[in-house]
Design an enzyme around this catalytic site. Structure first.
Site, short mmCIF file in Angstrom:
data_model
loop_
_atom_site.label_atom_id
_atom_site.label_comp_id
_atom_site.label_asym_id
_atom_site.label_seq_id
_atom_site.Cartn_x
_atom_site.Cartn_y
_atom_site.Cartn_z
NE ARG A 196 25.37 42.75 35.37
CZ ARG A 196 24.64 42.36 36.41
NH1 ARG A 196 23.33 42.39 36.35
NH2 ARG A 196 25.22 41.92 37.51
CG ASP A 247 25.21 36.08 36.86
OD1 ASP A 247 24.27 36.86 36.70
OD2 ASP A 247 26.33 36.26 36.34
NE ARG A 262 27.56 38.38 42.45
CZ ARG A 262 27.72 39.20 41.40
NH1 ARG A 262 26.94 39.09 40.35
NH2 ARG A 262 28.65 40.13 41.40
CG HIS A 300 26.20 39.10 33.67
ND1 HIS A 300 26.31 38.58 34.93
CD2 HIS A 300 26.86 40.30 33.72
CE1 HIS A 300 27.01 39.41 35.71
NE2 HIS A 300 27.34 40.46 34.98
N1 LIG Z 1 30.76 40.57 33.29
C1 LIG Z 1 30.76 40.72 34.60
O1 LIG Z 1 30.42 39.78 35.34
C2 LIG Z 1 31.20 42.04 35.18
C3 LIG Z 1 31.40 42.20 36.55
C4 LIG Z 1 31.80 43.43 37.04
C5 LIG Z 1 31.97 44.50 36.16
N2 LIG Z 1 31.77 44.32 34.83
C6 LIG Z 1 31.93 45.40 33.87
O2 LIG Z 1 33.32 45.62 33.64
C7 LIG Z 1 33.50 46.95 33.15
C8 LIG Z 1 34.62 47.63 33.92
O3 LIG Z 1 34.22 47.88 35.26
P1 LIG Z 1 35.23 48.61 36.26
O4 LIG Z 1 34.58 48.61 37.58
O5 LIG Z 1 36.59 48.10 36.09
O6 LIG Z 1 35.19 50.10 35.65
P2 LIG Z 1 36.32 51.21 35.85
O7 LIG Z 1 35.66 52.51 35.53
O8 LIG Z 1 36.99 51.04 37.16
O9 LIG Z 1 37.40 50.85 34.73
C9 LIG Z 1 37.15 50.98 33.38
C10 LIG Z 1 38.49 51.20 32.71
O10 LIG Z 1 38.30 51.21 31.30
C11 LIG Z 1 39.16 52.20 30.78
N3 LIG Z 1 38.74 52.59 29.44
C12 LIG Z 1 37.73 53.41 29.09
N4 LIG Z 1 37.70 53.52 27.75
C13 LIG Z 1 38.69 52.76 27.25
C14 LIG Z 1 39.17 52.47 25.94
N5 LIG Z 1 38.57 52.97 24.87
N6 LIG Z 1 40.22 51.67 25.82
C15 LIG Z 1 40.84 51.14 26.89
N7 LIG Z 1 40.44 51.37 28.16
C16 LIG Z 1 39.37 52.17 28.34
C17 LIG Z 1 39.09 53.32 31.79
O11 LIG Z 1 40.16 54.24 31.67
C18 LIG Z 1 39.13 52.54 33.09
O12 LIG Z 1 40.45 52.35 33.54
C19 LIG Z 1 32.15 47.64 33.28
O13 LIG Z 1 31.48 47.61 32.05
C20 LIG Z 1 31.43 46.75 34.30
O14 LIG Z 1 30.03 46.88 34.22
C21 LIG Z 1 31.40 43.12 34.33
#
Ligand SMILES: NC(=O)c1ccc[n+]([C@@H]2O[C@H](COP(=O)([O-])OP(=O)(O)OC[C@H]3O[C@@H](n4cnc5c(N)ncnc54)[C@H](O)[C@@H]3O)[C@@H](O)[C@H]2O)c1
Length: 416
Positions: free
Chosen positions: A189, A249, A252, A276
């Site tokens: 991450r 987490d 899980r 995380h």
């Molecule tokens: N915190 C957690 O527990 C957790 C869990 C899963 C995923 N995540 C994180 O969430 C994030 C998203 O994951 P995902 O699988 O949805 O990715 P994804 O690629 O499917 O979606 C990301 C989205 O963000 C959009 N985007 C990019 N730049 C942007 C901007 N400047 N303004 C607005 N939108 C923008 C993209 O167009 C896309 O639709 C990642 O950073 C991932 O690591 C966090």
């Protein structure tokens, strides 16, 4: 076509009126809600445009008007207005609605896998009255908005809007940020940090500009560092900038234990704290099952276990996301439910305790202004307080080590 309730009519109308071309369906369905008296316009959820909408005019929402030839004499729109005016009549003596705001607006930035899982769980659990979606990819954004709106007859009834312009987010009580690059297989991450900090410099100021009273809930990874970034960029008080942190987490963790013990995960209490990610810390000393302290129970019953067994369980928690990403490319459902549970605690002032990313300075001997997860009581004002749970020396040392890792990352960000 038949409608069972007024709200179903209104929802259908909203969809057609916003996005459809004038068709017979449009004419029939518009009839029901276009008839709202002027005094009520702007107040009926899903039936009429709110005052906010009129001012905002997001282009995705308002395209339909031009298509429908709104002002053309004899147009379907004009006829529908006329028919509709017969359907709902104001009760004589009706006054305006009370000034006190009783609706909730939530924004989700980023309509990728995670953003849409959040949107979907929030809608199905009826946690907001208005949902605004923002992304940079206009077609995808519009497609996701329409796809959700088409479920109107099966959902409780939130109004859904979307735009690439942040004006659509105006007046949000809660802004959830999921935008950004996601982990690839095997990528940590922390490796995402630079890419996503650049995005945040654009996103966070816009959110705060249109919703100065909002609470920010950060999901994008690395979530701890980005929550710190959001805090610094937003100028909001620290209780109103929260990272989803180890809420997932910990779920899980509880699921793994519950699965081993053949018991419901809701009867297993336990927290993962710290990052995380890879340096997270399981608080074994406070795990309980049905109120029974877990480690004390094992000891009392003389059940043999080794530190290795516990370490292995924690490793499964840490590897959980990597495993899902390897199998399906991304994680979505669990984080969606985790976020909905946080939204519920925040907007409904539930005062439940969640392990979330907060400013940990001053807790458990952590001196730096670093964001990491600690169990916190959450309500309408955001973080109400951090639970001062006693840690063992080992847990405290591990937490401080996790804090050091995250402080190092924060220092590289050039954000003060
Ligand atoms: N915190 C957690 O527990 C957790 C869990 C899963 C995923 N995540 C994180 O969430 C994030 C998203 O994951 P995902 O699988 O949805 O990715 P994804 O690629 O499917 O979606 C990301 C989205 O963000 C959009 N985007 C990019 N730049 C942007 C901007 N400047 N303004 C607005 N939108 C923008 C993209 O167009 C896309 O639709 C990642 O950073 C991932 O690591 C966090």
């Amino acid at each position: 076509m038949s409608f069972s309730t007024n709200s179903a009519v209104a929802q259908h109308y909203t969809i057609q009126r916003r996005h459809g071309t004038p068709t017979t369906t449009l004419l029939l369905s518009v009839a029901s809600s276009a008839a709202l008296p002027t005094s009520q316009k702007g107040f009926r959820r899903g039936a009429m445009f709110t005052r906010e909408e009129k001012e905002v005019k997001p282009k995705l929402v308002f395209n339909w008007r031009a298509q429908a030839g709104e002002h053309a004499p004899g147009s379907a729109f004009e006829m529908a207005e006329k028919v509709g005016k017969q359907l709902f009549q104001t009760i004589p003596g009706s006054g305006p609605p009370p000034a006190v705001k009783r609706t909730y607006k939530v924004t989700v930035v980023g309509v990728g896998n995670v953003g849409m899982a959040c949107a979907q769980t929030i809608l199905t659990q009826d946690l907001c009255d208005e949902l605004a979606l923002v992304d940079v990819v206009e077609e995808k954004l519009k497609g996701e908005m329409l796809d959700l709106q088409h479920a109107a007859a099966f959902l409780p009834g939130s109004k859904i809007m979307a735009d690439t312009d942040y004006k659509v987010t105006e007046g949000s009580d809660l802004c959830i940020v999921t935008a950004g690059a996601r982990q690839r297989e095997g990528e940590s991450r922390l490796a995402l940090v630079e890419k996503n900090v650049t995005l945040f410099k654009n996103i966070i100021p816009q959110l705060v500009k249109y919703s100065p009273d909002t609470t920010l809930l950060i999901i994008s990874n690395p979530v701890d560092a980005l929550t710190y970034v959001a805090y610094k960029l937003s100028g909001l008080p620290p209780n109103r900038v929260i990272g989803s942190g180890t809420n997932l987490d910990s779920s899980r963790f509880r699921w793994l234990l519950a699965d081993h013990l053949h018991v419901n995960a809701q009867n297993v209490h336990g927290y993962i704290v710290g990052e995380h990610g890879d340096s997270s810390v399981p608080l074994w000393s406070s795990v309980s099952v049905g109120g029974v302290p877990f480690l004390a129970f094992l000891k009392h019953k003389q059940i043999e276990y080794t530190i290795d067994t516990l370490t292995e369980l924690h490793k499964m928690v840490v590897d959980g996301a990597y495993e899902v990403i390897k199998l399906k490319g991304y994680t979505s459902w669990a984080i969606g439910y985790s976020v909905a549970s946080l939204v519920k605690s925040l907007l409904r002032d539930q005062r439940r305790i969640h392990p979330v990313s907060v400013c940990a300075q001053g807790f458990h001997g952590i001196e730096d202004e670093v964001y990491l997860s600690l169990p916190a009581e959450i309500g309408r004002t955001g973080i109400i307080g951090v639970l001062d749970n006693p840690l063992t020396d080992d847990e405290r040392a591990q937490l401080q080590k996790s804090a050091k890792t995250l402080t190092e990352v924060q220092k590289q960000l050039d954000i003060y």
